[in-house]
Design a protein around this motif. Structure first.
Motif, PDB file in Angstrom:
ATOM      1  N   GLU A  80       0.146  -6.851   9.475  1.00 38.06           N
ATOM      2  CA  GLU A  80       0.197  -5.504  10.050  1.00 38.06           C
ATOM      3  C   GLU A  80      -1.145  -4.835   9.770  1.00 38.06           C
ATOM      4  O   GLU A  80      -1.793  -5.147   8.785  1.00 38.06           O
ATOM      5  N   MET A  81      -1.552  -3.906  10.617  1.00 42.05           N
ATOM      6  CA  MET A  81      -2.814  -3.215  10.403  1.00 42.05           C
ATOM      7  C   MET A  81      -2.620  -2.017   9.481  1.00 42.05           C
ATOM      8  O   MET A  81      -1.768  -1.150   9.745  1.00 42.05           O
ATOM      9  N   PHE A  82      -3.407  -1.991   8.395  1.00 39.99           N
ATOM     10  CA  PHE A  82      -3.371  -0.905   7.427  1.00 39.99           C
ATOM     11  C   PHE A  82      -4.731  -0.224   7.394  1.00 39.99           C
ATOM     12  O   PHE A  82      -5.761  -0.862   7.606  1.00 39.99           O
ATOM     13  N   VAL A  83      -4.701   1.076   7.129  1.00 38.65           N
ATOM     14  CA  VAL A  83      -5.927   1.842   6.930  1.00 38.65           C
ATOM     15  C   VAL A  83      -5.883   2.471   5.545  1.00 38.65           C
ATOM     16  O   VAL A  83      -4.819   2.672   4.972  1.00 38.65           O
ATOM     17  N   ILE A  84      -7.068   2.778   5.025  1.00 39.57           N
ATOM     18  CA  ILE A  84      -7.188   3.465   3.744  1.00 39.57           C
ATOM     19  C   ILE A  84      -7.267   4.961   4.029  1.00 39.57           C
ATOM     20  O   ILE A  84      -8.060   5.402   4.860  1.00 39.57           O
ATOM     21  N   VAL A  85      -6.416   5.727   3.343  1.00 41.98           N
ATOM     22  CA  VAL A  85      -6.402   7.177   3.517  1.00 41.98           C
ATOM     23  C   VAL A  85      -6.619   7.867   2.181  1.00 41.98           C
ATOM     24  O   VAL A  85      -6.382   7.288   1.123  1.00 41.98           O
ATOM     25  N   ARG A  86      -7.076   9.102   2.264  1.00 42.76           N
ATOM     26  CA  ARG A  86      -7.137   9.965   1.090  1.00 42.76           C
ATOM     27  C   ARG A  86      -5.874  10.810   1.132  1.00 42.76           C
ATOM     28  O   ARG A  86      -5.605  11.494   2.113  1.00 42.76           O
ATOM     29  N   PHE A  87      -5.079  10.692   0.051  1.00 41.89           N
ATOM     30  CA  PHE A  87      -3.794  11.380   0.003  1.00 41.89           C
ATOM     31  C   PHE A  87      -3.516  11.789  -1.436  1.00 41.89           C
ATOM     32  O   PHE A  87      -3.564  10.948  -2.338  1.00 41.89           O
ATOM     33  N   SER A  88      -3.283  13.070  -1.651  1.00 38.63           N
ATOM     34  CA  SER A  88      -2.981  13.599  -2.989  1.00 38.63           C
ATOM     35  C   SER A  88      -4.025  13.172  -4.024  1.00 38.63           C
ATOM     36  O   SER A  88      -3.682  12.759  -5.132  1.00 38.63           O
ATOM     37  N   GLY A  89      -5.288  13.231  -3.636  1.00 33.60           N
ATOM     38  CA  GLY A  89      -6.370  12.908  -4.558  1.00 33.60           C
ATOM     39  C   GLY A  89      -6.568  11.431  -4.812  1.00 33.60           C
ATOM     40  O   GLY A  89      -7.333  11.061  -5.696  1.00 33.60           O
ATOM     41  N   ARG A  90      -5.873  10.582  -4.083  1.00 31.86           N
ATOM     42  CA  ARG A  90      -6.017   9.132  -4.258  1.00 31.86           C
ATOM     43  C   ARG A  90      -6.372   8.477  -2.930  1.00 31.86           C
ATOM     44  O   ARG A  90      -6.227   9.065  -1.873  1.00 31.86           O
ATOM     45  N   ARG A  91      -6.787   7.240  -3.042  1.00 34.78           N
ATOM     46  CA  ARG A  91      -7.017   6.393  -1.867  1.00 34.78           C
ATOM     47  C   ARG A  91      -5.911   5.345  -1.850  1.00 34.78           C
ATOM     48  O   ARG A  91      -5.657   4.709  -2.870  1.00 34.78           O
ATOM     49  N   LEU A  92      -5.249   5.211  -0.714  1.00 38.90           N
ATOM     50  CA  LEU A  92      -4.227   4.180  -0.615  1.00 38.90           C
ATOM     51  C   LEU A  92      -4.121   3.677   0.806  1.00 38.90           C
ATOM     52  O   LEU A  92      -4.564   4.331   1.747  1.00 38.90           O
ATOM     53  N   GLY A  93      -3.543   2.492   0.960  1.00 36.12           N
ATOM     54  CA  GLY A  93      -3.366   1.896   2.270  1.00 36.12           C
ATOM     55  C   GLY A  93      -2.021   2.270   2.865  1.00 36.12           C
ATOM     56  O   GLY A  93      -1.010   2.251   2.166  1.00 36.12           O
ATOM     57  N   VAL A  94      -2.036   2.620   4.145  1.00 31.03           N
ATOM     58  CA  VAL A  94      -0.799   2.919   4.875  1.00 31.03           C
ATOM     59  C   VAL A  94      -0.870   2.230   6.239  1.00 31.03           C
ATOM     60  O   VAL A  94      -1.953   1.956   6.756  1.00 31.03           O
ATOM     61  N   PRO A  95       0.285   1.957   6.852  1.00 30.67           N
ATOM     62  CA  PRO A  95       0.287   1.334   8.179  1.00 30.67           C
ATOM     63  C   PRO A  95      -0.348   2.256   9.227  1.00 30.67           C
ATOM     64  O   PRO A  95      -0.014   3.434   9.310  1.00 30.67           O
ATOM     65  N   LEU A  96      -1.251   1.711  10.011  1.00 30.59           N
ATOM     66  CA  LEU A  96      -1.902   2.494  11.061  1.00 30.59           C
ATOM     67  C   LEU A  96      -0.892   3.046  12.051  1.00 30.59           C
ATOM     68  O   LEU A  96      -1.028   4.168  12.523  1.00 30.59           O
TER      69      LEU A  96
END
Length: 125
Positions: A80-96
């Motif tokens: 599956e395609m995941f992107v890195i996002v900035r969320f709540s002061g962290r970087r994490l991968g979520v599904p595009l």
């Protein structure tokens, strides 16, 4: 995640996916790599997006906004395609597929819509 409603056949999108994105990709690994390279080339990072679908593998809730920083590592995108996002002061991968860009350029909008179409029609790597 509830499976999205299957979209109507879009011949232009089908042709673009077949002739530009997964052309000469015969195995699931080749199709995943083709999509990864296409998205990495077409998405203009960073961009803001909002969550449009809940996924058990993601902490995002519908309506939450994130900054999309880039593609997740290639090895993480084999199914599956995941992107890195900035969320709540962290970087994490979520599904595009979980995200909708807020003010994308044409290239970003088209690439994300193509990916969502691919997923919604039930195509697999």
């Amino acid at each position: 995640m509830r499976k999205p409603k299957r979209p109507a056949l879009n011949r232009i999108r089908e042709r673009r996916i077949e002739q530009e994105i997964v052309v000469d990709a015969y195995t699931s690994d080749e199709r995943a790599l083709s999509w990864y390279c296409h998205l990495e080339e077409k998405l203009r990072f960073p961009f803001k997006a909002k969550c449009i679908a809940v996924r058990e593998i993601s902490p995002l809730k519908i309506g939450e906004e994130v900054e999309v920083l880039g593609m997740a590592p290639e090895d993480d995108c084999r199914t599956e395609m995941f992107v890195i996002v900035r969320f709540s002061g962290r970087r994490l991968g979520v599904p595009l597929v979980q995200l909708d860009p807020l003010t994308p350029d044409k290239s970003t909008r088209e690439a994300i819509e193509d990916w969502r179409y691919w997923v919604a029609t039930g195509y697999e790597f």
